[in-house]
Design a protein around this motif. Sequence first.
Motif, PDB file in Angstrom:
ATOM      1  N   SER A   6      37.138  47.775  49.897  1.00  0.00           N
ATOM      2  CA  SER A   6      35.967  48.511  49.419  1.00  0.00           C
ATOM      3  C   SER A   6      34.799  47.538  49.292  1.00  0.00           C
ATOM      4  O   SER A   6      34.971  46.423  48.766  1.00  0.00           O
ATOM      5  N   VAL A   7      33.627  47.959  49.765  1.00  0.00           N
ATOM      6  CA  VAL A   7      32.455  47.075  49.770  1.00  0.00           C
ATOM      7  C   VAL A   7      31.266  47.816  49.162  1.00  0.00           C
ATOM      8  O   VAL A   7      31.034  48.990  49.478  1.00  0.00           O
ATOM      9  N   SER A  61      38.857  41.289  44.435  1.00  0.00           N
ATOM     10  CA  SER A  61      39.683  41.650  43.278  1.00  0.00           C
ATOM     11  C   SER A  61      40.724  42.655  43.737  1.00  0.00           C
ATOM     12  O   SER A  61      40.457  43.492  44.603  1.00  0.00           O
ATOM     13  N   VAL A  62      41.925  42.576  43.167  1.00  0.00           N
ATOM     14  CA  VAL A  62      43.017  43.488  43.507  1.00  0.00           C
ATOM     15  C   VAL A  62      43.418  44.229  42.235  1.00  0.00           C
ATOM     16  O   VAL A  62      43.740  43.610  41.214  1.00  0.00           O
ATOM     17  N   SER A  63      43.352  45.555  42.283  1.00  0.00           N
ATOM     18  CA  SER A  63      43.696  46.379  41.114  1.00  0.00           C
ATOM     19  C   SER A  63      44.522  47.575  41.564  1.00  0.00           C
ATOM     20  O   SER A  63      44.689  47.820  42.757  1.00  0.00           O
ATOM     21  N   GLN A  64      45.049  48.315  40.588  1.00  0.00           N
ATOM     22  CA  GLN A  64      45.851  49.496  40.872  1.00  0.00           C
ATOM     23  C   GLN A  64      45.057  50.753  40.560  1.00  0.00           C
ATOM     24  O   GLN A  64      44.417  50.855  39.515  1.00  0.00           O
ATOM     25  N   ILE A 112      41.581  46.937  46.974  1.00  0.00           N
ATOM     26  CA  ILE A 112      41.029  45.595  47.177  1.00  0.00           C
ATOM     27  C   ILE A 112      39.517  45.740  47.323  1.00  0.00           C
ATOM     28  O   ILE A 112      39.036  46.459  48.202  1.00  0.00           O
ATOM     29  N   THR A 113      38.770  45.082  46.447  1.00  0.00           N
ATOM     30  CA  THR A 113      37.313  45.216  46.404  1.00  0.00           C
ATOM     31  C   THR A 113      36.651  43.873  46.649  1.00  0.00           C
ATOM     32  O   THR A 113      37.044  42.865  46.047  1.00  0.00           O
ATOM     33  N   VAL A 114      35.666  43.855  47.530  1.00  0.00           N
ATOM     34  CA  VAL A 114      34.914  42.623  47.803  1.00  0.00           C
ATOM     35  C   VAL A 114      33.961  42.361  46.645  1.00  0.00           C
ATOM     36  O   VAL A 114      33.141  43.211  46.301  1.00  0.00           O
TER      37      VAL A 114
END
Length: 622
Positions: free
Chosen positions: A535-536, A581-584, A595-597
Amino acid sequence: MARSVTPGAIAALLANPTPDSPLEIPEIVVQVVDLKPIGSSTTRFTFMASDGAMKIKAMLPTHLASEINSGKLQNLGLIRIIDYTCNAIPNQPEKALIVTKCEVVSPSLETEIKSEVKEERSQSDVKKEEYKSEVKKEESSILLMPKQEIVAKSAAQIVNEQRGNAAPAARLAMTKRIHPLVSLNPYQGNWTIKVRVTNKGNLRTYKNARGEGQVFNVELTDEDGTQIQATMFNEAAKKFYPKFELGKVYYISKGSLRIANKQFKTVQNDYEMTLNENAIVEEAEGEVSIPETKFNFVKIDQLGSYVNGRELVDVIGVVQNVSPTLSIRRKSNNETIPKRDITIADDSNKTVTVSLWNDLATNIGQELLDMVDTAPIVAIKSLKVGDFQGVSLSTLTKSTVLINPDLPEAKKLKSWYDSEGKGASMASVGSDIVSSSRTGLRSMYSDRVFLSQITNDPSLGQDKPVFFSISVYISLIKADQTMWYRACTTCNKKVTEAVGGGYWCEGCQKNDDQCSLRYIMVIKVSDPTGEAWLSVFNEQAEKIIGCTADELDRIKTEEGDEKYQLKLKEATWVPHLFRVSVSQTEYMNEKRQRITVRAQAPLDCSAESRYLLEEIAKMSIS
C-alpha cells in the motif's frame, strides 16, 4: 550479620503457606539460586529459594528489580522473607513461593549453601511431617540466625486491640490478608486486594448474538505500582459503576482472574480481572500509600513503532498549539461529536498532533486554549497511535489528561523548555516517516529483509506493526484501480461533493470551491525471493509515479488512456529502497498481512555495493 540461611526455612514456608499476618512469620533467610527474568521482562524475576537442604520455585516482587539491575541482589545472594504466599502449580504436586515483601541480606556468596542431610525429602514428604520449631545447632552445619526478642503479646492480641474502633473498611484490612496484585493467579482461591482506581471507563452498551448488555472497566493499581484491568458486565456493571470513583482506594475480594486478551488489554499484566455482582468492594478512606495514575511515557520520536498497533501509549509534552473545536459526524450513527487538535513537543525536538474527543475536547481542550500562551505541560494516558500525517495520536473513552501534573518528568520537561526548548527548531515526528529526504537513505540499510521473509511469516505484525527495509523492483501498477481520493486543500482529509457545488470537509467544517487529489494505491513489487503487494500513500507515490495525482488525472482526462497507462508503465521495473511497516488487518473474518510503504529512496548503487560487501564480510567471519 550472619551470612547464611535459616535452617528448615522451606519447610516452615510450606507448613504455613498463607500466613494471616506478617507478624506471625518467623525469621526466614533463604539463598537466591538460579535467578533469571521471566521471559523478556525487566521487572519480574524467578529463582529457586534454597535453605541448603530444600528448594522451592519462587518469584520476586517487582520493586526488587532495581536491586537486581543495580547489582545489590545477585544470584547466590541472601534475602530475608518478610511476607509471602505459597500458590499451587496447576497439574503439579509442588507449590510456588510468591515473595511479596523481602529485604536483601547479602548480594552474593561464593558458592551455593548446602547442608548435610541424610536423605532427600520432597515437598510432599515435608507436608506429612510436623514442623519442629526448634532445631539443635549440632544437627546442621548451617549457622543459626539469632532469635528475636520474645514479645509479651501475641500477634492476635495486637490485631484485636487495633481492630476495636476501626471503620468497616479498616476491619476488612485487618481480618483479611491483603494480597499484592503480582501474587494473584487464576488458580488462587480467596483473596483481598487494596488498590487505587487509576482509570475508569464509560458504561457502554453492546449487542451480540445473545442480546444486549452493558459493560465497563477500571484500571487498578496497588502500592507496589502493579496494575490490572477489571471488567464488569450487566448487573455487576450497573452495581459498581457508581461505586468506583477515579482516584479512590478500595478493598476488593471475590473476583476471578483469567489470561488477559492481548487485543484488549491496556496494562502490563498477564491476567485480567472480572467482577460479578457478588464481588465485594469497600472504600478504604484516607489511604495515601498507593500511587495515583501511573504513566509509562513514550518519547515522541519513538512513536513510529506503535503506528496502527493495538498497544496504547502515554505521552507527556509541552503544548504548542490548540485548535478550535470542530464537529465531526460519525458514519456509524450520524451522531455529531466534538473534536479538538493540540500539538505537543518534548525534548526529542519532535512534535505530534493529539486529537481530543468528546468531553476532553470541550472541557480540557478549552482550558488548554485559554492557557496555551503559558506553554502548559500535559500528561496523557492511553492514546491510540494512527498513521495520519505519518504519526498522530487520538484519545479514547478511557484516556486521562493531566495539565501541569506534579511529576518529575513534567518538571524536567518544563526546565528543558524554559532553558532551550522554547527557541529550538521543532519538526513533526511524522516527517521522519513520510519523508526520506533527510533520514531515509540511512534507515534503508537497517533491518534489511527479503520479501519472502515477510510473506512467509503470517504472524508478523500481530500485536503491533513491525518495520523493515527492502530493496525491490516495481513489477505492476494496476491502471484500473482507484488511484487517488479528493482531499481538502487545508487538512488533506477526504471531502465530499456539497449540495449546490463545491466540496465539504468534515475535518475543517467548511465548504471549499477547490479540492486536490492525493494518491492512495497498491503496487506489486518483486525481489529474488518472491512478490508482494504494498500500500502506498501520496508522498511516496508521487516519487514513484513522477508526478502529482492532479497531473496524472489531467493526463488521463486530456491526453487519453494510452498516455495514462504509458505513464504508469514507465514507473515499473525501476529499483527502489522502501522502509515498510507490516501489520495485520481483518477482511471477511480472515486475517491478512498489510505491508505499507513508510519511506522511499532511489537505489544508490555505490551505497548498495558497500552494504552488500559488508554483508558478505559478515558471512565470511561467521
